[in-house]
Design an enzyme around this catalytic site. Structure first.
Site, PDB file in Angstrom:
ATOM      1  N   ASP A   7     -92.770  -6.012   0.232  1.00 51.14           N
ATOM      2  CA  ASP A   7     -93.080  -4.763  -0.446  1.00 51.14           C
ATOM      3  C   ASP A   7     -92.329  -4.815  -1.778  1.00 51.14           C
ATOM      4  O   ASP A   7     -91.420  -5.629  -1.947  1.00 51.14           O
ATOM      5  CB  ASP A   7     -92.605  -3.598   0.425  1.00 51.14           C
ATOM      6  CG  ASP A   7     -93.055  -2.248  -0.094  1.00 51.14           C
ATOM      7  OD1 ASP A   7     -94.087  -2.185  -0.779  1.00 51.14           O
ATOM      8  OD2 ASP A   7     -92.371  -1.258   0.202  1.00 51.14           O
ATOM      9  N   ASP A   9     -91.351  -1.698  -4.223  1.00 49.77           N
ATOM     10  CA  ASP A   9     -90.411  -0.608  -4.510  1.00 49.77           C
ATOM     11  C   ASP A   9     -89.465  -0.375  -3.335  1.00 49.77           C
ATOM     12  O   ASP A   9     -89.888  -0.203  -2.201  1.00 49.77           O
ATOM     13  CB  ASP A   9     -91.177   0.675  -4.828  1.00 49.77           C
ATOM     14  CG  ASP A   9     -92.060   0.542  -6.065  1.00 49.77           C
ATOM     15  OD1 ASP A   9     -91.786  -0.344  -6.895  1.00 49.77           O
ATOM     16  OD2 ASP A   9     -93.021   1.317  -6.189  1.00 49.77           O
ATOM     17  N   CYS A  98    -108.997   4.273   2.195  1.00 51.22           N
ATOM     18  CA  CYS A  98    -109.416   2.871   2.072  1.00 51.22           C
ATOM     19  C   CYS A  98    -108.763   2.006   3.149  1.00 51.22           C
ATOM     20  O   CYS A  98    -107.843   2.437   3.838  1.00 51.22           O
ATOM     21  CB  CYS A  98    -109.051   2.346   0.692  1.00 51.22           C
ATOM     22  SG  CYS A  98    -107.262   2.240   0.449  1.00 51.22           S
ATOM     23  N   ARG A 101    -104.936   0.329   1.667  1.00 51.68           N
ATOM     24  CA  ARG A 101    -103.694   1.081   1.516  1.00 51.68           C
ATOM     25  C   ARG A 101    -102.860   0.959   2.788  1.00 51.68           C
ATOM     26  O   ARG A 101    -103.304   1.299   3.876  1.00 51.68           O
ATOM     27  CB  ARG A 101    -103.979   2.550   1.217  1.00 51.68           C
ATOM     28  CG  ARG A 101    -102.720   3.371   1.009  1.00 51.68           C
ATOM     29  CD  ARG A 101    -103.048   4.799   0.599  1.00 51.68           C
ATOM     30  NE  ARG A 101    -101.862   5.611   0.591  1.00 51.68           N
ATOM     31  CZ  ARG A 101    -100.920   5.566  -0.345  1.00 51.68           C
ATOM     32  NH1 ARG A 101    -101.069   4.753  -1.370  1.00 51.68           N
ATOM     33  NH2 ARG A 101     -99.856   6.330  -0.274  1.00 51.68           N
TER      34      ARG A 101
END
Length: 174
Positions: A7, A9, A98, A101
């Site tokens: 990931d 952030d 979606c 995500r």
């Protein structure tokens, strides 16, 4: 192929003042993160990012800004002797429903397909519950970075590491 899906952030960089990174100057690496990626690269690991970027869908920043943010990240990584092989991102908001995500596994499935790797051989690491939920749905090896998470079902199979540097130490010892 040895593949780690990170990931962005909270894993590689600090969150911006608003809780997300919306400009290149907001992108600041976490202590030891760039070196950790470089050490993984030097040991033969491919590092790929999978990141939700709903700010695109909300109009908080545009594609040129996201490219500039990632260019800053790539420059700083290169200066540390590391690299991110690819960045996969979902531009959608939660309301869009979606498959790409996170916590849906769509981005991770795309990465496995692109790199022609079996999901059970992939390490998925991050500090975001949705990232690890996507990894669990994929059947990957899970690595939580940060304080031990609460007890959702996927945490039973996740290894916990203090941060990206501790994760890299663990991977390189194995």
């Amino acid at each position: 192929m040895k593949l780690v899906i990170l990931d962005r952030d909270g894993t590689i960089n600090a969150l911006g003042a608003e809780g997300y990174v919306a400009a290149p100057d907001d992108w600041t690496p976490l202590p030891g993160a760039l070196d950790a990626i470089a050490r993984l690269n030097h040991a033969g690991w491919h590092v790929v990012l999978a990141t939700n970027q709903p700010g695109l869908g909300r109009g908080l920043f545009d594609m040129a800004t996201l490219i500039a943010i990632h260019a800053r990240m790539h420059r700083q990584l290169a200066a540390a002797g590391g690299r991110i092989d690819a960045v996969f991102f979902c531009p959608h908001t939660t309301e869009d429903g979606c498959h790409c995500r996170e916590p849906a596994p769509g981005l991770l499935e795309q990465i496995c397909e692109r790199y022609n790797v079996d999901a059970d051989a992939v390490l998925v690491a991050g500090s975001c519950p949705e990232h690890l939920q996507a990894g669990a749905a994929l059947g990957a090896q899970l690595h939580w970075l940060g304080p031990a998470p609460a007890e959702p079902a996927w945490t039973a199979s996740a290894q916990v590491h203090a941060d990206l540097a501790a994760f890299a130490d663990h991977v390189l010892r194995a």
